[in-house]
Scaffold this active site. Structure first.
Site, PDB file in Angstrom:
ATOM      1  N   ASP A 163      44.771  38.927  15.574  1.00 56.74           N
ATOM      2  CA  ASP A 163      44.422  40.002  14.875  1.00 56.74           C
ATOM      3  C   ASP A 163      43.672  39.599  13.522  1.00 56.74           C
ATOM      4  OD1 ASP A 163      43.445  42.771  14.770  1.00 56.74           O
ATOM      5  OD2 ASP A 163      45.150  42.810  12.884  1.00 56.74           O
ATOM      6  N   HIS A 188      22.866  29.893  54.491  1.00 63.90           N
ATOM      7  CA  HIS A 188      22.113  29.225  54.824  1.00 63.90           C
ATOM      8  C   HIS A 188      20.777  29.384  54.133  1.00 63.90           C
ATOM      9  CE1 HIS A 188      19.918  31.572  57.380  1.00 63.90           C
ATOM     10  NE2 HIS A 188      20.543  32.111  58.017  1.00 63.90           N
ATOM     11  N   GLU A 204      35.009  39.777  20.760  1.00 60.94           N
ATOM     12  CA  GLU A 204      36.133  39.253  21.573  1.00 60.94           C
ATOM     13  C   GLU A 204      35.634  38.482  22.810  1.00 60.94           C
ATOM     14  OE1 GLU A 204      38.295  44.135  21.715  1.00 60.94           O
ATOM     15  OE2 GLU A 204      36.910  43.113  23.499  1.00 60.94           O
ATOM     16  N   ASP A 264      41.545  37.793  19.891  1.00 67.27           N
ATOM     17  CA  ASP A 264      41.248  38.338  19.347  1.00 67.27           C
ATOM     18  C   ASP A 264      39.494  38.556  18.425  1.00 67.27           C
ATOM     19  OD1 ASP A 264      40.776  41.684  18.994  1.00 67.27           O
ATOM     20  OD2 ASP A 264      42.372  41.447  17.348  1.00 67.27           O
ATOM     21  N   GLU A 269      27.058  34.373  62.987  1.00 66.45           N
ATOM     22  CA  GLU A 269      26.124  36.154  62.704  1.00 66.45           C
ATOM     23  C   GLU A 269      25.967  36.970  63.452  1.00 66.45           C
ATOM     24  OE1 GLU A 269      25.000  38.149  60.603  1.00 66.45           O
ATOM     25  OE2 GLU A 269      22.967  36.924  59.291  1.00 66.45           O
TER      26      GLU A 269
END
Length: 404
Positions: free
Chosen positions: A126, A207, A52, A11, A283
């Site tokens: 916390d 490529h 955090e 936390d 392709e």
């Protein structure tokens, strides 16, 4: 003996957002719930989200120091959990370096899974974070001592209810096929651990450059070789892929030489893996547009180009539509997921197939295809689970090409 699987509870927060900030992290043994490590630090003035992320990073570092091989990371920050799972974009530039640092730590473990927990189940972390924020506000030393936290004994994970178990079984059976073999748009969205703990990772590599790439010409089925710059690029790309995936199980390539040369350099960097050629990764066939620039095509085939840009079902004259490319690329990806479940596969292909894989992994629309730019020798990383879960970890990474 070092714990094989640990739980991280992390936390962070700030008084003012931004304001005096700090984080806390706890590492527990998965089976017993025993606290193995605590981390807490005041970090000066920062936002809640920065704190955090710092808590998560501290927890991952502590788990690595303990020698853990697998991690369950639990946080009450939905933003961090969703971003680390690849479901939310990291829009704030200040969070990107922290997310990258966390991702680098994740790669040190055999497996890491993230889940959201409510704040009341994250009380220990916390409390550590709040003590760190108090120290930041008071200008006290950076690493405050955390107050003891009385927590009732609890199971590390509650058993599934019959309804949840049924939902998991249904999710595992779901198979609405698109490019990934399951459709991320309909895949189960959950912070619960995946039924399959280990994802299959695809390292998608375009490529290296060719003369057509440099001249911005349509380059489809023509077997255009790498340029001198392209040959420099693939050496840098091979080193980068080897660092990302030193234990890759396979290298798979389009049959065109610009891809096979790229794949062979990568395979050599991975210790001499064989290169498997896959025709479905070739392709798009641009037909009459092959070898022409965008301006040349616009001048001669203006109407056809407008129709092609408007619909993935429309093909260039004597060519192939993106819908057709997606269908065959989907076959290739599905086959790889079946053959290399839970492993890492390097896939060397072209702009169109890679864009289509990323479109579906991100559950994006067709406009995505014309908005995403993929550089020659760029790298994208996607994790895929058997139940349809997908995490896109990076797109078009070109940092390795700085000096190429």
């Amino acid at each position: 003996m070092a714990p094989r699987v640990v739980v991280i509870e992390a936390d962070g927060g700030s008084r003012g957002n931004p304001g005096p900030a700090g984080y806390g992290a706890v590492v527990r043994d998965l089976d017993t719930g025993e606290v193995l490590a605590e981390r807490a630090e005041s970090i000066g003035r920062a936002t809640n989200n920065v704190a955090e992320y710092r808590g998560l990073i501290a927890g991952l570092e502590a788990a690595a120091e303990l020698g853990a091989t697998e991690v369950e990371a639990r946080m009450d920050s939905k933003l961090v959990v969703e971003q680390m799972c690849g479901r939310w974009q990291i829009k704030h530039p200040g969070l990107r370096p922290l997310a990258a640092q966390a991702a680098g730590l994740v790669d040190r473990f055999a497996a890491v899974r993230f889940s959201w927990i409510p704040r009341e189940r994250n009380r220990h972390a916390d409390a550590l974070a709040n003590a760190a924020m108090d120290a930041a506000a008071a200008g006290a030393p950076a690493r405050p001592a955390a107050p003891p936290v009385a927590e009732p004994a609890r199971e590390v994970a509650a058993p599934d209810s019959p309804a949840r178990a049924a939902a998991r079984e249904a999710a595992a059976r779901a198979s609405t096929a698109r490019t990934t073999g399951t459709d991320p748009a309909t895949a189960p969205a959950s912070w619960e651990p995946r039924p399959s703990f280990t994802a299959t990772r695809l390292i998608l590599v375009r490529h290296g450059e060719t003369e057509y790439t440099e001249q911005r010409r349509y380059s489809g089925r023509g077997d255009v070789p790498l340029s001198a710059r392209g040959r420099d690029q693939i050496r840098a790309t091979a080193a980068r892929v080897a660092a990302l995936a030193p234990a890759a199980a396979a290298v798979v390539s389009s049959p065109l030489s610009r891809c096979t040369a790229t794949a062979e350099a990568i395979a050599e960097a991975l210790g001499g893996l064989p290169v498997r050629r896959e025709d479905d990764l070739i392709e798009c066939d641009f037909g009459a547009w092959e070898g022409r620039t965008f301006a040349e095509v616009r001048e001669r085939w203006a109407g056809e180009m407008d129709a092609w840009l408007a619909s993935t079902r429309v093909a260039p004259p004597d060519g192939e539509s993106f819908t057709e490319v997606a269908e065959r690329a989907g076959r290739a990806i599905t086959a790889l997921l079946d053959a290399y479940r839970g492993e890492t596969v390097v896939v060397v292909s072209h702009v169109s197939p890679i864009k289509l894989v990323l479109r579906d992994a991100l559950a994006a629309g067709d406009a995505f295809l014309h908005r995403l730019f993929l550089d020659a020798a760029g790298i994208s990383v996607v994790d895929m689970w058997p139940d349809g879960g997908v995490a896109v970890r990076s797109v078009n990474d070109t940092a390795h090409l700085t000096d190429a």
